[in-house]
Scaffold this active site. Structure first.
Site, PDB file in Angstrom:
ATOM      1  N   LYS A 123       0.836  -1.210   0.000  1.00 36.68           N
ATOM      2  CA  LYS A 123       0.000   0.000   0.000  1.00 36.68           C
ATOM      3  C   LYS A 123       0.869   1.258   0.000  1.00 36.68           C
ATOM      4  CE  LYS A 123      -2.281   2.867   3.396  1.00 36.68           C
ATOM      5  NZ  LYS A 123      -1.070   3.488   3.952  1.00 36.68           N
ATOM      6  N   CYS A 135      -4.467   8.793   8.270  1.00 36.67           N
ATOM      7  CA  CYS A 135      -5.040   8.332   9.530  1.00 36.67           C
ATOM      8  C   CYS A 135      -4.908   9.379  10.624  1.00 36.67           C
ATOM      9  CB  CYS A 135      -4.341   7.063   9.959  1.00 36.67           C
ATOM     10  SG  CYS A 135      -4.849   5.643   9.013  1.00 36.67           S
ATOM     11  N   ASP A 142       4.242   1.160  11.850  1.00 30.62           N
ATOM     12  CA  ASP A 142       3.017   0.465  11.418  1.00 30.62           C
ATOM     13  C   ASP A 142       2.953  -0.986  11.901  1.00 30.62           C
ATOM     14  OD1 ASP A 142       2.027   2.645   9.444  1.00 30.62           O
ATOM     15  OD2 ASP A 142       4.117   2.309   8.943  1.00 30.62           O
ATOM     16  N   VAL A 180       7.769   7.749  15.914  1.00 29.21           N
ATOM     17  CA  VAL A 180       7.485   8.293  14.573  1.00 29.21           C
ATOM     18  C   VAL A 180       6.254   9.208  14.589  1.00 29.21           C
ATOM     19  CG1 VAL A 180       7.050   7.730  12.151  1.00 29.21           C
ATOM     20  CG2 VAL A 180       8.577   6.279  13.512  1.00 29.21           C
TER      21      VAL A 180
END
Ligand code: EPU
Length: 448
Positions: A35, A133, A323, A345
């Site tokens: 992605k 997000c 992530d 991050v």
């Protein structure tokens, strides 16, 4: 099957799932292209004079957003969801109107990356307000400063930005304050056709960026990466289309691996690649998971015994990815002892733990840096470190998906919990997890 009407979003699917947990996930699934690479390669295709073909493209909503934006600019896009081949033909490129691109405001971070290629091809770029997000402020100041340094003029119009470059774009020397993935990509996509030489210091060097560099090189770009996080680009005047196969989605692979561990299951992930997941694999093993790497994928499983606690911090590549943090935290609620996770991050990436606490997890958030290096958030008011003590049984609850990765973590928590949980807002997960409902079925999950 050409161009599915809406890639990665089936309107017939319900936006909430009722998951009955307590059952190990077992079986095989396939992970396709990343992605966080595929949409950027689609944007890179605008720089070529001839069509480009990208392979291993997953059916996710971010691909649809970029397809829509490319088509609004007169490019044609053909996608075969079964083979994963996607072709972009930029022949008919035309400027877009702010009113048209604004429908994508807030839907993705990718539109900001259209600026360089559109300025090169059309002399102007109109882009919507970018989103992504809800995990932090996520400003675009690095992007805009880079574009202005190249010679772009930026003005705010309606819900977005209009950029022009009356004198063209010329190479720059630039040092990033922080190795931002998107800002590095912005600079690459702009520098490849800018006049002269561009040098970037403190660049991000994630595998997805390496794949973008390989793609641009196939198109005619001249780019060299040094071992000290610096990148040098010699601008060229002409680029052509590419044929490239995307690297696999290492975030999706790690997410399913954590689901296998947390449910004490056994999942073979076709397509998962060891070379992009090294730090994850180390952590997975340290916490008591096991894996076998074979030529076409990786088997992740719980070999029995306790899941073990760990202290870790997220970082830019080659560190432990931000992530990977959320799915791993769910597995750590099942680990024996006290785990510490320091998120360096994003400043607000622990919002998803609220639901885990509601389900019975013992998680305490801290403003301090609970890691061996102080990060940018230590002296500010952000709850960016977590202490997780376990193991704690999770109990079923009604929970709401907060964001993409947090959302997948909620699915894992529901799969672990005894009883039936309702997870609502799961449509967000379609942004980045291809066919996740079908994959849950393939792994024997009990849900409706
Ligand atoms: N930042 C700034 N100013 C900028 C750009 C970034 O302050 O102009 C800050 C951010 O606020 C953040 C840090 O720099 O604190 C890192 O952001 P970065 O630019 O590296 O992230 P990104 O390019 O916006 C991509 C992925 C994210 C992934 C990060 C880090 C895409 C579309 N998104 O975001 O993926 O977490 O790199 O690896 O590639 C996800 O997939 O769920 C996701 C959030």
């Amino acid at each position: 099957m050409l161009s599915a009407p809406v890639i990665g979003h089936d309107r017939t699917m319900s936006d909430s799932l009722r998951i009955t947990g307590g059952k190990p996930l077992t079986g095989e699934i396939t992970v396709r292209g990343a992605k966080n690479f595929v949409p950027k390669a689609m944007v890179a295709a605008l720089l070529g004079d001839t069509p480009s073909t990208l392979r291993n493209v997953p059916e996710i909503r971010d691909v649809q957003v970029v397809t829509d934006l490319l088509e609004l600019h007169g490019a044609s896009v053909a996608y075969n969801a079964t083979s994963g081949d996607l072709t972009v033909d930029p022949a008919g490129l035309v400027p877009a109107e702010i009113g048209d691109v604004s429908v994508h405001a807030g839907s993705s971070r990718i539109p900001i990356l259209f600026c360089g290629p559109l300025l090169h091809r059309l002399g102007e770029a109109v882009i919507p307000d970018v989103g992504g997000c809800k995990i932090g402020e996520r400003p675009v100041d690095f992007h805009l400063e880079i574009l202005e340094r190249f010679g772009a003029i930026v003005e705010v119009v309606g819900d977005g930005l209009r950029l022009t470059a009356p004198d063209g774009l010329a190479g720059i020397k630039y040092r990033l304050n922080y190795p931002s993935v998107g800002a590095t990509e912005q600079l690459l996509l702009t520098a490849v056709k800018a006049k002269g030489i561009t040098r970037l210091e403190n660049a991000a060097v994630e595998p997805e960026i390496k794949d973008l560099i390989d793609t641009l090189q196939k198109m005619g770009a001249i780019i060299s990466v040094d071992t000290d996080r610096s990148i040098t680009i010699e601008g060229v005047t002409k680029m052509h289309g590419f044929d490239h196969t995307s690297l696999a989605d290492r975030i999706e692979a790690a997410s399913w691996a954590c689901a296998a561990l947390a449910t004490r299951g056994d999942v073979f992930i076709h397509g998962a690649q060891q070379r992009t997941m090294g730090m994850f694999l180390n952590v997975f093993r340290k916490v008591g998971g096991e894996f076998d790497v074979v030529s076409d994928g990786i088997r992740f499983y719980h070999p029995g015994g306790d899941i073990r606690s760990i202290a870790l911090q997220t970082d830019v590549h080659p560190g432990f990815m931000t992530d990977w943090q959320q799915p791993m935290v769910v597995a750590l609620t099942q680990a024996k002892g006290l785990s510490i996770v320091h998120e360096t991050v994003y400043e607000k990436r622990f919002g998803f733990t609220e639901a885990l606490i509601q389900m019975g997890a013992s998680i305490q958030l801290y403003r301090e840096c609970l890691g061996d290096t102080a990060c940018r958030f230590g002296q500010r008011n952000f709850l960016h470190s977590a202490a997780i003590s376990g193991p704690t049984p999770l109990k079923a609850a009604n929970i709401e998906v907060p964001d993409l990765r947090g959302g997948f973590s909620h699915l894992i928590a529901a799969l672990v919990a005894e009883g039936a949980s309702t997870v609502s807002g799961v449509g967000v997960i379609d942004r980045g997890y291809e066919g996740f409902r079908a994959k849950l079925t393939a792994l024997g999950a009990d849900f409706a």
